[in-house]
Scaffold this motif. Structure first.
Motif, PDB file in Angstrom:
ATOM      1  N   PRO B 524      43.003  59.891  13.659  1.00  0.00           N
ATOM      2  CA  PRO B 524      42.320  61.094  13.690  1.00  0.00           C
ATOM      3  C   PRO B 524      41.286  61.568  12.301  1.00  0.00           C
ATOM      4  O   PRO B 524      40.224  62.060  12.503  1.00  0.00           O
ATOM      5  CB  PRO B 524      43.218  62.176  14.013  1.00  0.00           C
ATOM      6  N   ALA B 525      42.161  61.373  11.011  1.00  0.00           N
ATOM      7  CA  ALA B 525      41.430  61.812   9.813  1.00  0.00           C
ATOM      8  C   ALA B 525      40.378  60.885   9.792  1.00  0.00           C
ATOM      9  O   ALA B 525      39.129  61.405   9.200  1.00  0.00           O
ATOM     10  CB  ALA B 525      42.581  61.468   8.876  1.00  0.00           C
ATOM     11  N   ALA B 526      40.224  59.771   9.937  1.00  0.00           N
ATOM     12  CA  ALA B 526      39.034  58.740   9.699  1.00  0.00           C
ATOM     13  C   ALA B 526      37.839  59.221  10.627  1.00  0.00           C
ATOM     14  O   ALA B 526      36.634  59.232  10.298  1.00  0.00           O
ATOM     15  CB  ALA B 526      39.683  57.401   9.876  1.00  0.00           C
ATOM     16  N   PHE B 527      38.178  59.675  11.722  1.00  0.00           N
ATOM     17  CA  PHE B 527      37.382  59.838  12.734  1.00  0.00           C
ATOM     18  C   PHE B 527      36.673  61.176  12.455  1.00  0.00           C
ATOM     19  O   PHE B 527      35.371  61.525  12.307  1.00  0.00           O
ATOM     20  CB  PHE B 527      37.797  59.994  14.287  1.00  0.00           C
ATOM     21  N   PHE B 528      37.299  62.111  11.924  1.00  0.00           N
ATOM     22  CA  PHE B 528      36.874  63.466  11.578  1.00  0.00           C
ATOM     23  C   PHE B 528      35.878  63.175  10.130  1.00  0.00           C
ATOM     24  O   PHE B 528      35.099  63.890   9.920  1.00  0.00           O
ATOM     25  CB  PHE B 528      38.160  64.451  10.948  1.00  0.00           C
ATOM     26  N   MET B 529      36.642  62.310   9.306  1.00  0.00           N
ATOM     27  CA  MET B 529      35.673  61.878   8.103  1.00  0.00           C
ATOM     28  C   MET B 529      34.559  61.624   8.613  1.00  0.00           C
ATOM     29  O   MET B 529      33.433  61.859   7.765  1.00  0.00           O
ATOM     30  CB  MET B 529      36.542  60.883   7.358  1.00  0.00           C
ATOM     31  N   LEU B 530      34.475  60.816   9.368  1.00  0.00           N
ATOM     32  CA  LEU B 530      32.811  59.888   9.893  1.00  0.00           C
ATOM     33  C   LEU B 530      32.082  61.108  10.280  1.00  0.00           C
ATOM     34  O   LEU B 530      30.783  61.241   9.955  1.00  0.00           O
ATOM     35  CB  LEU B 530      33.121  59.105  11.002  1.00  0.00           C
ATOM     36  N   ILE B 531      32.715  61.948  11.511  1.00  0.00           N
ATOM     37  CA  ILE B 531      31.792  63.110  11.819  1.00  0.00           C
ATOM     38  C   ILE B 531      31.457  63.852  10.573  1.00  0.00           C
ATOM     39  O   ILE B 531      30.121  64.474  10.711  1.00  0.00           O
ATOM     40  CB  ILE B 531      32.707  63.811  12.856  1.00  0.00           C
ATOM     41  N   THR B 532      32.164  64.418   9.746  1.00  0.00           N
ATOM     42  CA  THR B 532      31.854  65.185   8.576  1.00  0.00           C
ATOM     43  C   THR B 532      30.647  64.692   7.777  1.00  0.00           C
ATOM     44  O   THR B 532      29.762  65.306   7.518  1.00  0.00           O
ATOM     45  CB  THR B 532      33.051  65.598   7.930  1.00  0.00           C
ATOM     46  N   ARG B 533      30.937  63.481   7.639  1.00  0.00           N
ATOM     47  CA  ARG B 533      29.782  62.682   6.696  1.00  0.00           C
ATOM     48  C   ARG B 533      28.610  62.702   7.366  1.00  0.00           C
ATOM     49  O   ARG B 533      27.474  63.007   6.838  1.00  0.00           O
ATOM     50  CB  ARG B 533      30.501  61.102   6.477  1.00  0.00           C
TER      51      ARG B 533
END
Lengths: 112, 717
Positions: B524-533
């Motif tokens: 989840p954190a990885a996905f969230f990071m990707l979205i944020t970036r």
């Protein structure tokens, strides 16, 4: 981490001791959500004995705040050590929570 | 109670009843005999009394003979010459004083019954006889003799005879012819009593009709007799006085004219007779008792002798019932009932011996079978796991011990040994079955563990992919710019984390710097990071400035944030022409700025909060102008919150000091220097969070930066 729960003048006081990090954040979240439980619960999270809180721990508080809002309850935090307070200040979470000097003050502020 | 005792008691009771009845009948018969004897005694005494009266009358008759035989008197009676009579009677001298026992009363009567002479000197004397008795004399039919109450107070024995005319010539008495008158004489009643005393030898008393004493008052026996006086009864009573016993007979005395005038009491000494009778009674009872005792003794002996055989048979049966088959008691044979019982017991004993012998054989066989089963069970137990085997073998040993314990075996019998073995077997079965279940469970667990492991491997592969993705979106190579020396690095924690940094151009003269930290870990954190970036890049390139960029990204992220994840972001835009850095801080650790002189300072904070935590939050921005040689150190909390083995945090002060030590280093060297210091501090303690740093050193504005920027990013407009 060790969590104890107590009721003071109708306000639930949750005392978290030790560290809250990604390893035990799930446990912390469950404790918070079960403390909020019914409608209109007033909850104080006392951090006097807390030595460290990671971003996962902050997330738990955020989840709890949202749950409390949904159930028309309220949450206040109390007795943060300076370095914990710094975490809250830096992340801007200080502006999301009521923060009091000690548990008694927090209970009083919630009308207990 | 023993049968023997019961029989004896029954016989005793029967004999007692029979003896009681016999004694009772004997007593009744004795009473009847006694009554008869008393009647006989009374009759005898009555006869004695009659004889006594007759004796007294005999004494009167002498005087009467002289009176009636006197010619002078006969003549004077015939002519009724009273004076001549008085003289003649006195001349004859018949009358005597009362104490002498002689004749006390004389009456001479004419043919018509007139009283011509009376010895009673009274003016009008009462006749001695009444008219009826007198007529009988005058008619010559009967001579009057008996007791007479005269004047109602004096008892007299009287006798009367007729006087014949011409006495001397004589005439036959009873013819009635020639009777000219009658002579009557009497003497005192006491005279008759004296005769009675003499004839019976007893002690005689007399009482009047009313019970008053007439005679015998002076007798010493009188006080004892007095209370027993019943004047009207004809009976015999018993009197005891002075150690002697007397039979007191009471005889009523009849008047000549009829009616009872007195009662004569005769006390006879019967002491010897009574004692003899008592002696006989005692002897009789004693004899009966002795006979009964003897009979009972004989019966007891007889029963004992007969029952001893029966006792032997009973003892033999008891021995059998207690299992003592071999105990031998000689039982006498006989043809009576007891003998037959003894014979039957003997047969029974033989049968029991036979049964015991065969039971012994069966038991030995059972023991052999048991041993076999036990050995098989032991063999089976060996296949069990260690604990169960030990327990089972211990139980088998216990069972064996109980079987060999003769006391226990005897008391419980063969069936119980089999029961014990069955119990052991049932436990063994339970253990085997339990072990089977455990093995099955273990196999199932193992299979599940294998499945889990497979899934884990697959997950790990996915995580590896996520980690690769996380790493690949981070710029690995930075453009070689004249104005700027830049280096960045992320050291991921074991788990996939949510740190990232970014560097990209947003306009002809500006580059964007990003360092961020997503809350939580994993996919989840990885996905969230990707979205944020992606969002941050997209909005930053629209050129709305740091604060607005942050505001928009925050609202977009917060809109759909069920997981309540958030990300702290430091976002800055650096103008390459001027060295002005405008930035907005969304809840991230403030970066450090080190001037050319080596001073380290936090970048001033701006209003703001971690992105996605809450929509519609205000974000501020600030800007500063970099001087040539300034170094800016961006980092995540993985640096300051790195813990060593003693659980001590690296912290801001150490970081500031480490950064200060890099004053002359290039961006890359400075980065490495700080990270080396952190690594030295943690000294191999496990890394719990991503450690991410981005360092830039401002070299001063260049003349033609555009070409360099173009080389950095193609799509820049």
């Amino acid at each position: 981490m060790n969590i104890t729960e107590q009721s003071v003048n109708g306000v639930t006081v949750l005392r978290a001791e030790g560290r809250i990090d990604s390893g035990n954040a799930g446990e912390f979240e469950s404790a918070l959500l079960s403390a909020i439980g019914a409608e209109g619960t007033r909850l104080v999270v006392d951090m006097a004995q807390l030595s460290y809180i990671s971003s996962a721990g902050l997330r738990c508080l955020l989840v709890a705040a949202k749950a409390a809002r949904t159930k028309r309850g309220s949450i206040a935090l109390s007795a943060m050590a300076p370095h914990i307070r710094e975490v809250f200040d830096v992340s801007g979470f200080s502006s999301l929570f009521e923060i009091h000097a000690d548990a008694a003050a927090a209970v009083a502020a919630l009308g207990g | 109670m023993l049968l023997q005792t019961r029989i004896i008691l029954f016989v005793l009771a029967t004999v007692t009843i029979v003896a009681g009845l016999l004694l009772g009948f004997a007593a009744l018969r004795e009473d009847a005999a006694d009554h008869r004897a008393r009647e006989l005694e009374l009759a005898r005494l009555e006869t004695s009394w009659q004889l006594a009266v007759s004796g007294a009358v005999g004494r009167i008759d002498q005087g009467l003979g002289r009176l009636a035989g006197d010619a002078e008197i006969a003549r004077a009676v015939e002519v009724e010459e009273r004076g001549a009579l008085d003289r003649r009677v006195a001349a004859l001298g018949i009358l005597a004083a009362p104490a002498t026992g002689g004749i006390t009363d004389v009456n001479l009567l004419s043919k018509s019954g007139d009283l011509l002479y009376s010895s009673d000197p009274a003016f009008d004397p009462a006749p001695l006889l009444n008219r009826g008795a007198l007529d009988a004399i005058l008619s010559g039919q009967k001579l009057a003799r008996g007791v007479r109450l005269v004047d109602g107070e004096r008892l007299v024995v009287v006798a009367g005879v007729p006087i014949y005319a011409g006495t001397g010539a004589g005439g036959g008495a009873g013819s009635g012819a020639g009777v000219t008158g009658a002579a009557v004489a009497g003497l005192d009643f006491v005279a008759a009593l004296d005769v009675l005393r003499r004839t019976t030898g007893g002690r005689v008393f007399a009482v009047s009709r009313s019970g008053a004493a007439l005679d015998g008052e002076t007798d010493p026996l009188w006080p004892a007799v007095k209370p027993l006086v019943r004047p009207a009864e004809r009976s015999i009573a018993h009197v005891a006085d002075g150690g002697r016993r007397y039979a007191l007979a009471s005889l009523p005395v009849a008047d000549l004219a009829g009616g009872r005038v007195a009662t004569v009491l005769i006390a006879t000494d019967v002491t010897q007779a009574v004692e003899e009778q008592a002696l006989w009674s005692v002897a009789y009872v004693a004899a009966v008792g002795l006979v009964l005792l003897g009979a009972l003794g004989l019966l007891y002996g007889f029963l004992r002798r007969n029952f001893s055989t029966l006792d032997g048979a009973v003892k033999a049966l008891q021995d059998l019932s207690h299992g003592r088959v071999m105990g031998y008691v000689e039982l006498p044979a006989g043809n009576d009932e007891i003998g037959r019982i003894a014979g039957a017991v003997e047969v029974f004993r033989g049968v029991m011996r036979e049964i015991e012998r065969s039971a012994g054989q069966r038991e030995r066989r059972l023991r052999r079978q048991q041993r076999f089963i036990r050995r098989q069970m032991e063999a089976l137990a060996v296949t069990l796991e260690e604990d169960a085997r030990q327990t089972l073998l211990e139980e088998l040993r216990q069972i064996e011990a109980e079987t060999h314990d003769t006391q226990s075996a005897q008391s419980k019998g063969v069936g119980d040994e089999l029961g014990l073995l069955a119990l052991g077997f049932s436990r063994l079965a339970t253990r085997v079955s339990t072990q089977q279940v455990q093995l099955t469970q273990m196999v199932r667990d193992l299979r599940e563990a294998l499945e889990d492991k497979r899934r884990l491997i697959s997950l790990q592969q996915e995580l590896e992919i996520a980690r690769t993705m996380q790493l690949t979106i981070l710029p690995q190579v930075f453009p070689d710019l004249a104005e700027l020396d830049i280096a960045a690095r992320m050291i991921p924690a074991k788990e996939v984390g949510g740190d990232f940094y970014d560097f990209f151009p947003i306009s002809e003269h500006k580059v964007a710097l990003v360092i961020a930290d997503v809350s939580g870990k994993g996919i989840p954190a990885a996905f969230f990071m990707l979205i944020t970036r992606t969002m941050l890049r997209a909005i930053a390139e629209s050129g709305v400035g740091p604060a607005e960029t942050m505001r928009r990204v925050n609202n977009l992220l917060a809109a759909e944030n069920e997981q309540m994840m958030f990300v702290t972001v430091f976002y800055g835009e650096l103008d390459l022409r001027t060295g002005v850095l405008a930035y907005s801080n969304g809840g991230h650790n403030p970066p450090l700025r080190m001037t050319a002189s080596g001073t380290v300072k936090e970048l001033e904070r701006t209003p703001g909060i971690a992105l996605a935590a809450m929509p519609d939050m205000p974000f501020g921005e600030k800007s500063l102008m970099l001087d040539t040689g300034d170094m800016v150190f961006l980092f995540t909390d993985g640096v300051t919150e790195a813990f060593n083995g003693e659980n001590v945090m690296y912290g801001d002060p150490r970081l500031a000091a480490a950064v200060a030590g890099q004053s002359s280093a290039s961006a890359r060297d400075g980065l490495d220097g700080v990270l080396t210091d952190v690594a030295r501090f943690t000294a191999g303690a496990p890394q719990s969070d991503d450690i991410t740093c981005l360092v830039l050193r401002w070299r001063g504005a260049a003349d033609a930066p555009v070409s360099a920027l173009a080389a950095l990013s193609d799509p820049v407009a």
